[in-house]
Scaffold this active site. Structure first.
Site, PDB file in Angstrom:
ATOM      1  N   GLU A 256      36.539  30.227  41.990  1.00  0.00           N
ATOM      2  CA  GLU A 256      35.246  30.385  41.326  1.00  0.00           C
ATOM      3  C   GLU A 256      34.144  29.848  42.242  1.00  0.00           C
ATOM      4  OE1 GLU A 256      36.573  31.351  37.089  1.00  0.00           O
ATOM      5  OE2 GLU A 256      34.568  31.323  37.986  1.00  0.00           O
TER       6      GLU A 256
ATOM      7  N   ASP B  83      43.424  28.967  34.144  1.00  0.00           N
ATOM      8  CA  ASP B  83      44.144  30.065  33.517  1.00  0.00           C
ATOM      9  C   ASP B  83      45.608  30.135  33.947  1.00  0.00           C
ATOM     10  OD1 ASP B  83      41.893  30.793  32.190  1.00  0.00           O
ATOM     11  OD2 ASP B  83      41.438  32.539  33.422  1.00  0.00           O
TER      12      ASP B  83
END
Length: 399
Positions: A152, A168
């Site tokens: 990210e 995740d």
């Protein structure tokens, strides 16, 4: 950021917020001439794997709010309209470096993700609401048998924030880095020697269904471990996996007080939690109830959502973040003053987030983003600089 770029049903904006509030860390309105429109990102392939690597830079263009992808030169391309059922997205793959080699691309002012996959390209689709990203907790997801991962990042006028994430899933290992304005380099995300296999071995050795989080391909390749949130949602983990700990916390704070000091730079801002029945009420220093929480279930704990929702405000959100970290790290019983910054207290209870415990244990610097608010107490694997010269993504061995 528009709430249209979706990972399954979760907007990327929400995912980014969960990953430590990257958007809030640097305001796009803050001018800083030292941050150019694009910066170089050097990708080094130390994986030892012979398959081709594909790289994607997907996200939201901060200047326009449009969603799309960037090519190897950092040029933005908006996504076309999607359909229902979803239609194939344009091929945004950038050929990555071969094993033992490096490749430099440019990344623009984006808030998004840098995906990489081994052996095959990722399958992205477009709906009328935007991009559907891989959701491998779904057995029918077309990327289920592909080895891939992502980082990210946000690059804006205030600098670069770049992290490695396991929120995740825990999969193909990599590290991130940034060269600062002074020429020095900061890195994070590297595993210890043997840390990749050590993580999966730790999960499989843990009773109670934790080994069920591991996904493998038919050829025996270990692809990933799902986060415990997805484990609960898919039935891989029992829904009551955290109940014993939550019940003990509720019992303790029926007769004692939990003190939350959510801001390190505001030590006099404190909130006081006491349980009454099924509710933990928090009061301020004047004794006024400012927010309340129902007893959370495992999904709320692992996802830091639902009964532990954390809005972007100055009271409930910061308290919820602190509670979420305390539940996942199982520190709420050993320390009535939260957040607990003593890492020796983390994950010591028999009932804890074993996935997060294993991830942190295998990191070379102990830092990971193993649950949504793992940045509480600065335990996250994040690099940042206000005037970045260069960014790095290093693909590490799967060993």
């Amino acid at each position: 950021m528009p709430h249209t770029l979706t990972r399954g049903a979760l907007p990327l904006a929400a995912a980014t917020t969960l990953l430590g509030g990257l958007l809030a860390l640097g305001s796009p309105g803050r001018a800083d001439a030292a941050v150019p429109d694009t910066i170089p990102l050097t990708i080094t392939n130390n994986s030892g794997r012979s398959e081709p690597v594909y790289v994607y830079d997907l996200g939201t263009q901060l200047s326009s709010g449009r969603q799309g992808w960037a090519d190897a030169d950092g040029v933005f391309h908006a996504w076309p309209a999607g359909g229902n059922p979803p239609t194939p997205a344009p091929d945004a793959a950038i050929p990555g470096p071969a094993a033992g080699q490096s490749k430099t691309i440019r990344i623009p002012k984006f808030s998004g993700r840098i995906y990489f996959s081994y052996g095959r390209k990722l399958d992205f689709r477009l709906t009328t609401g935007g991009l559907v990203q891989p959701a491998v907790q779904n057995p029918s997801d077309p990327n289920r048998d592909t080895l891939f991962n992502w980082s990210e990042y946000t690059l804006n006028d205030a600098g670069l924030w770049l992290n490695s994430t396991q929120v995740d899933m825990f999969s193909a290992p990599y590290a991130v880095g940034v060269q600062r304005a002074d020429g020095g380099t900061t890195t994070t995300g590297h595993l210890k020697s043997g840390g990749y296999s050590g993580f999966f071995a730790a999960l499989r050795a843990q009773p109670g269904g934790w080994g069920n989080l591991v996904q493998t391909r038919s050829d025996g390749t270990v692809l990933r471990a799902l986060s415990p949130l997805y484990g609960v949602e898919t039935g891989a983990l029992p829904a009551n996996v955290m109940d014993d700990y939550v019940n003990r916390v509720w019992q303790k704070y029926t007769t004692s007080t939990l003190t939350v000091t959510p801001f390190a730079d505001q030590p006099n801002t404190k909130y006081y939690g006491r349980v009454s029945g099924n509710v933990m009420n928090f009061t301020n220093s004047a004794g006024t109830v400012v927010t309340s929480f129902q007893k959370p279930d495992a999904s709320s704990v692992f996802g830091c959502h639902k009964l532990l929702d954390a809005p972007n405000d100055t009271v409930r959100g910061p308290i919820s973040r602190t509670l979420c970290a305390g539940f996942n790290r199982s520190t709420l019983l050993v320390n009535p003053s939260q957040p607990d910054a003593t890492t020796a207290d983390f994950y010591r209870d028999a009932v804890t987030n074993q996935y997060a415990r294993a991830a942190h244990a295998q990191m070379a610097d102990g830092k990971a983003y193993a649950f949504a608010f793992d940045d509480v107490g600065h335990q996250e694997s994040l690099v940042h600089d206000g005037s970045p010269r260069q960014a790095y993504l290093t693909l590490d061995p799967l060993s």
